[in-house]
Design a protein around this motif. Structure first.
Motif, PDB file in Angstrom:
ATOM      1  N   LYS A 148      -5.404  -2.292  10.315  1.00 47.97           N
ATOM      2  CA  LYS A 148      -6.131  -2.754  11.508  1.00 47.97           C
ATOM      3  C   LYS A 148      -7.131  -3.839  11.168  1.00 47.97           C
ATOM      4  O   LYS A 148      -7.476  -4.675  12.002  1.00 47.97           O
ATOM      5  N   GLU A 149      -7.610  -3.830   9.900  1.00 50.93           N
ATOM      6  CA  GLU A 149      -8.605  -4.825   9.500  1.00 50.93           C
ATOM      7  C   GLU A 149      -8.072  -6.244   9.661  1.00 50.93           C
ATOM      8  O   GLU A 149      -8.848  -7.183   9.875  1.00 50.93           O
ATOM      9  N   ALA A 154      -0.255  -1.362   9.977  1.00 52.15           N
ATOM     10  CA  ALA A 154      -1.213  -0.247   9.933  1.00 52.15           C
ATOM     11  C   ALA A 154      -2.597  -0.803   9.623  1.00 52.15           C
ATOM     12  O   ALA A 154      -3.605  -0.269  10.070  1.00 52.15           O
ATOM     13  N   THR A 204       1.380   3.499  -2.143  1.00 52.46           N
ATOM     14  CA  THR A 204       0.848   4.718  -2.775  1.00 52.46           C
ATOM     15  C   THR A 204      -0.187   5.428  -1.905  1.00 52.46           C
ATOM     16  O   THR A 204      -0.648   6.512  -2.250  1.00 52.46           O
ATOM     17  N   GLY A 205      -0.564   4.811  -0.797  1.00 52.68           N
ATOM     18  CA  GLY A 205      -1.586   5.411   0.069  1.00 52.68           C
ATOM     19  C   GLY A 205      -0.992   6.392   1.073  1.00 52.68           C
ATOM     20  O   GLY A 205       0.203   6.736   1.030  1.00 52.68           O
ATOM     21  N   SER A 206      -1.837   6.820   1.980  1.00 52.49           N
ATOM     22  CA  SER A 206      -1.432   7.829   2.955  1.00 52.49           C
ATOM     23  C   SER A 206      -0.345   7.301   3.899  1.00 52.49           C
ATOM     24  O   SER A 206       0.714   7.926   4.067  1.00 52.49           O
ATOM     25  N   ILE A 207      -0.555   6.137   4.485  1.00 52.96           N
ATOM     26  CA  ILE A 207       0.468   5.541   5.354  1.00 52.96           C
ATOM     27  C   ILE A 207       1.691   5.161   4.524  1.00 52.96           C
ATOM     28  O   ILE A 207       2.839   5.395   4.935  1.00 52.96           O
ATOM     29  N   ALA A 244       0.121  -1.704   4.831  1.00 52.18           N
ATOM     30  CA  ALA A 244      -0.693  -0.474   4.765  1.00 52.18           C
ATOM     31  C   ALA A 244      -1.657  -0.461   3.583  1.00 52.18           C
ATOM     32  O   ALA A 244      -1.974   0.577   3.018  1.00 52.18           O
ATOM     33  N   GLY A 301       0.827  -1.202   0.000  1.00 56.32           N
ATOM     34  CA  GLY A 301       0.000   0.000   0.000  1.00 56.32           C
ATOM     35  C   GLY A 301       0.860   1.251   0.000  1.00 56.32           C
ATOM     36  O   GLY A 301       0.521   2.256   0.613  1.00 56.32           O
ATOM     37  N   GLY A 352      -2.313   0.243  -6.012  1.00 57.12           N
ATOM     38  CA  GLY A 352      -3.539  -0.105  -6.736  1.00 57.12           C
ATOM     39  C   GLY A 352      -3.514   0.483  -8.134  1.00 57.12           C
ATOM     40  O   GLY A 352      -2.721   0.070  -8.972  1.00 57.12           O
ATOM     41  N   MET A 405       1.358  10.797  11.409  1.00 55.31           N
ATOM     42  CA  MET A 405       1.543   9.342  11.439  1.00 55.31           C
ATOM     43  C   MET A 405       3.004   8.916  11.353  1.00 55.31           C
ATOM     44  O   MET A 405       3.343   7.770  11.621  1.00 55.31           O
ATOM     45  N   ASP A 452      -1.060   1.834  14.015  1.00 54.57           N
ATOM     46  CA  ASP A 452      -2.185   2.713  14.310  1.00 54.57           C
ATOM     47  C   ASP A 452      -1.716   3.603  15.466  1.00 54.57           C
ATOM     48  O   ASP A 452      -1.065   3.123  16.403  1.00 54.57           O
ATOM     49  N   MET A 496      -5.537  11.681   6.142  1.00 50.29           N
ATOM     50  CA  MET A 496      -5.502  10.216   5.972  1.00 50.29           C
ATOM     51  C   MET A 496      -6.224   9.837   4.682  1.00 50.29           C
ATOM     52  O   MET A 496      -6.790  10.685   4.001  1.00 50.29           O
ATOM     53  N   GLY A 497      -6.235   8.556   4.353  1.00 54.17           N
ATOM     54  CA  GLY A 497      -6.977   8.065   3.196  1.00 54.17           C
ATOM     55  C   GLY A 497      -8.469   8.349   3.392  1.00 54.17           C
ATOM     56  O   GLY A 497      -8.936   8.547   4.511  1.00 54.17           O
TER      57      GLY A 497
HETATM   58  P1  NAD Z   1      -5.171   4.780   1.490  1.00 47.50           P
HETATM   59  O1  NAD Z   1      -6.504   4.583   0.876  1.00 47.50           O
HETATM   60  O2  NAD Z   1      -4.567   6.130   1.486  1.00 47.50           O
HETATM   61  O3  NAD Z   1      -4.124   3.772   0.817  1.00 47.50           O
HETATM   62  C1  NAD Z   1      -4.437   2.426   0.672  1.00 47.50           C
HETATM   63  C2  NAD Z   1      -3.348   1.693  -0.095  1.00 47.50           C
HETATM   64  O4  NAD Z   1      -3.816   0.330  -0.311  1.00 47.50           O
HETATM   65  C3  NAD Z   1      -3.052   2.256  -1.487  1.00 47.50           C
HETATM   66  O5  NAD Z   1      -1.708   2.017  -1.805  1.00 47.50           O
HETATM   67  C4  NAD Z   1      -3.947   1.421  -2.384  1.00 47.50           C
HETATM   68  O6  NAD Z   1      -3.491   1.350  -3.720  1.00 47.50           O
HETATM   69  C5  NAD Z   1      -3.871   0.069  -1.728  1.00 47.50           C
HETATM   70  N1  NAD Z   1      -5.060  -0.765  -1.935  1.00 47.50           N
HETATM   71  C6  NAD Z   1      -6.353  -0.390  -1.813  1.00 47.50           C
HETATM   72  N2  NAD Z   1      -7.164  -1.436  -2.048  1.00 47.50           N
HETATM   73  C7  NAD Z   1      -6.366  -2.487  -2.337  1.00 47.50           C
HETATM   74  C8  NAD Z   1      -6.617  -3.853  -2.666  1.00 47.50           C
HETATM   75  N3  NAD Z   1      -7.857  -4.338  -2.766  1.00 47.50           N
HETATM   76  N4  NAD Z   1      -5.545  -4.669  -2.874  1.00 47.50           N
HETATM   77  C9  NAD Z   1      -4.296  -4.190  -2.796  1.00 47.50           C
HETATM   78  N5  NAD Z   1      -3.999  -2.912  -2.488  1.00 47.50           N
HETATM   79  C10 NAD Z   1      -5.019  -2.065  -2.262  1.00 47.50           C
HETATM   80  O7  NAD Z   1      -5.294   4.219   2.986  1.00 47.50           O
HETATM   81  P2  NAD Z   1      -4.513   4.706   4.288  1.00 47.50           P
HETATM   82  O8  NAD Z   1      -5.245   5.830   4.897  1.00 47.50           O
HETATM   83  O9  NAD Z   1      -3.072   4.821   3.998  1.00 47.50           O
HETATM   84  O10 NAD Z   1      -4.756   3.453   5.257  1.00 47.50           O
HETATM   85  C11 NAD Z   1      -4.049   2.233   5.091  1.00 47.50           C
HETATM   86  C12 NAD Z   1      -4.302   1.355   6.313  1.00 47.50           C
HETATM   87  O11 NAD Z   1      -3.737   1.992   7.458  1.00 47.50           O
HETATM   88  C13 NAD Z   1      -5.778   1.163   6.654  1.00 47.50           C
HETATM   89  O12 NAD Z   1      -5.961  -0.113   7.191  1.00 47.50           O
HETATM   90  C14 NAD Z   1      -6.049   2.218   7.714  1.00 47.50           C
HETATM   91  O13 NAD Z   1      -7.103   1.868   8.575  1.00 47.50           O
HETATM   92  C15 NAD Z   1      -4.725   2.220   8.452  1.00 47.50           C
HETATM   93  N6  NAD Z   1      -4.424   3.479   9.138  1.00 47.50           N
HETATM   94  C16 NAD Z   1      -4.269   4.619   8.418  1.00 47.50           C
HETATM   95  C17 NAD Z   1      -3.966   5.815   9.066  1.00 47.50           C
HETATM   96  C18 NAD Z   1      -3.734   7.086   8.280  1.00 47.50           C
HETATM   97  O14 NAD Z   1      -3.292   8.067   8.860  1.00 47.50           O
HETATM   98  N7  NAD Z   1      -3.972   7.128   6.983  1.00 47.50           N
HETATM   99  C19 NAD Z   1      -3.854   5.844  10.455  1.00 47.50           C
HETATM  100  C20 NAD Z   1      -4.008   4.650  11.167  1.00 47.50           C
HETATM  101  C21 NAD Z   1      -4.289   3.469  10.501  1.00 47.50           C
END
Ligand code: NAD
Ligand code: MG
Length: 390
Positions: free
Chosen positions: A122-123, A120, A10-13, A97, A8, A36, A263, A147, A201-202
């Motif tokens: 949590k699911e 990260a 490319t996401g926020s974490i 993440a 993950g 993704g 974070m 988290d 966050m995401g």
């Molecule tokens: P986000 O949506 O910003 O990023 C998600 C990442 O997962 C991306 O790289 C995306 O391409 C990838 N992704 C999405 N669906 C996918 C799939 N089906 N298969 C493979 N890859 C997939 O999310 P986020 O905010 O970075 O959160 C990521 C995790 O961290 C979550 O479980 C969230 O609960 C947890 N978290 C995030 C924060 C935060 O500050 N963003 C804080 C605490 C916990």
């Protein structure tokens, strides 16, 4: 050199993790990055950090990813099997993440290496906590919580005996709607639910913060990770998001973790553990902050918190049901098919219905049974939403 993989990325974490890694490139050997649909970001990061492989979750994007990586020496791969293969590549530290239940299988695979999983996602703990923890123990792997609340608890527990813990208090900002009158919530729009007062966050976790489903997941996450009783876990509203969690001990002492809402605190702690190193986060000026506020969450406003208690009491696969129904209801809210307050009703309907299906949530927790109830819960959530619409 620490070999690191980021699921993950490319996401926020993921981006916050890469930010820390890119500040000390000489310390890290980047193994795999995964994302993704954002191929441009994925390829740019993989090139810049010299990853061995970049993986997109989507098979149809393999050619695009290959093209974006042409001449870089970074291998391109796509699809579920490729994600699992990436998790099996030797690494000392893997960041989990991905958002949602999709993060479970790669994390499980990474644990088999017996190294460190920074969690990260949590699911994973909500859907399959006992399986995840047992897998880590069997392979001698370490899970470090990312988290912010759980990193805070983990830090407050350093050097302490978990048997001396009386209570764990996790804080909740209250999200986008904490100051809205209850009557207005039914009409809350996607844009309104997608902006967080304190954290960047995401989108999905941001909306879950407004509905308190995020805190519900975190209560269950606390139980699964630290092994405490559900009635030892408390949630308190704290609008400033500066105290992330508190651990209460049998002598009445409370140990709190206080820091900026960034974070990179929790990610950096997990990256450098057991050491502490410099992190590029803001230092708090307590005199300027002046006041920290706390108040009890209103149960009528946040049904998700009650549902989390219900899940912990039922145990078994009910966490997987809860999470999948929530993900589906959230999809529907994002698509504009249901209202903000309808999400909790959908999740409760699915939980009640599936808990009464004989043997379903009491089956052994395996990747297969989790996938099965996850699939079924999404169908049941659709049925609940159709019934309501019709
Ligand atoms: P986000 O949506 O910003 O990023 C998600 C990442 O997962 C991306 O790289 C995306 O391409 C990838 N992704 C999405 N669906 C996918 C799939 N089906 N298969 C493979 N890859 C997939 O999310 P986020 O905010 O970075 O959160 C990521 C995790 O961290 C979550 O479980 C969230 O609960 C947890 N978290 C995030 C924060 C935060 O500050 N963003 C804080 C605490 C916990
Ligand atoms: Mg959190």
């Amino acid at each position: 050199m620490k070999r690191v993989t980021v699921f993950g990325s490319t996401g926020s974490i993921g981006q916050n993790t890469l930010d820390l890694i890119a500040r000390a490139p000489q310390d890290y050997d980047v193994v795999a990055l995964t994302g993704g649909r954002n191929i441009t970001q994925l390829a740019a990061d993989a090139r810049r950090l010299g990853a061995q492989v970049a993986v997109t979750a989507h098979d149809d994007l393999l050619e695009d990813l290959r093209a974006a990586l042409a001449g870089s020496g970074v291998a391109a791969a796509a699809g579920q099997a490729a994600l699992i293969e990436a998790a099996a590549r030797p690494a000392d530290w893997t960041m989990s993440a991905i958002v949602g239940a999709a993060g479970l299988a790669p994390g499980m695979e990474a644990l088999k290496q017996g190294a460190t999983l920074a969690l990260a996602n949590k699911e994973s703990l909500v859907t399959a906590g006992p399986l995840l923890m047992a897998t880590a123990a069997r392979h001698g792997a370490r899970i470090l919580p990312v988290d912010s609340e759980h990193s805070a608890i983990f830090q407050a527990l350093a050097g302490e005996d978990i048997a001396a813990v009386e209570r764990i208090i996790i804080t909740a900002s209250g999200g986008a709607f904490r100051d809205w009158p209850l009557e207005r919530l039914a009409a809350a729009t996607l844009a309104e639910a997608s902006s967080h007062p304190n954290w960047d966050m995401g989108q999905r976790i941001t909306i879950d913060s407004a509905s308190m489903f995020n805190k519900a997941l975190e209560v269950i996450e606390t139980r699964e990770f630290f092994g405490v009783d559900p009635d030892q876990i408390e949630v308190i509203l704290h609008p400033e998001s500066l105290v992330h969690a508190l651990v209460g001990f049998r002598d009445g002492a409370l140990m709190a973790h206080v820091g900026a809402s960034d974070m990179r605190h929790a990610i950096g702690y997990a990256l450098h553990w057991p050491e502490r190193r410099d992190l590029p986060v803001a230092r708090l000026d307590l005199a300027a902050i002046g006041t920290l506020n706390f108040r009890a969450p209103d149960p009528a406003r946040y049904p998700a918190l009650r549902l989390a208690r219900d899940v912990m009491q039922r145990g078994g696969l009910s966490g997987a049901v809860f999470n999948a129904a929530k993900e589906r209801a959230l999809d529907a809210f994002i698509a504009g098919r249901i209202g903000f307050l309808d999400m909790a009703g959908v999740v409760e309907d699915v939980l009640t219905r599936m808990s009464s299906e004989s043997g379903l949530i009491d089956a052994e927790i395996t990747l297969d049974t989790v996938a099965h109830v996850d699939h079924l819960a999404r169908i049941r959530a659709d049925e609940a939403m159709q019934a309501k619409a019709g």
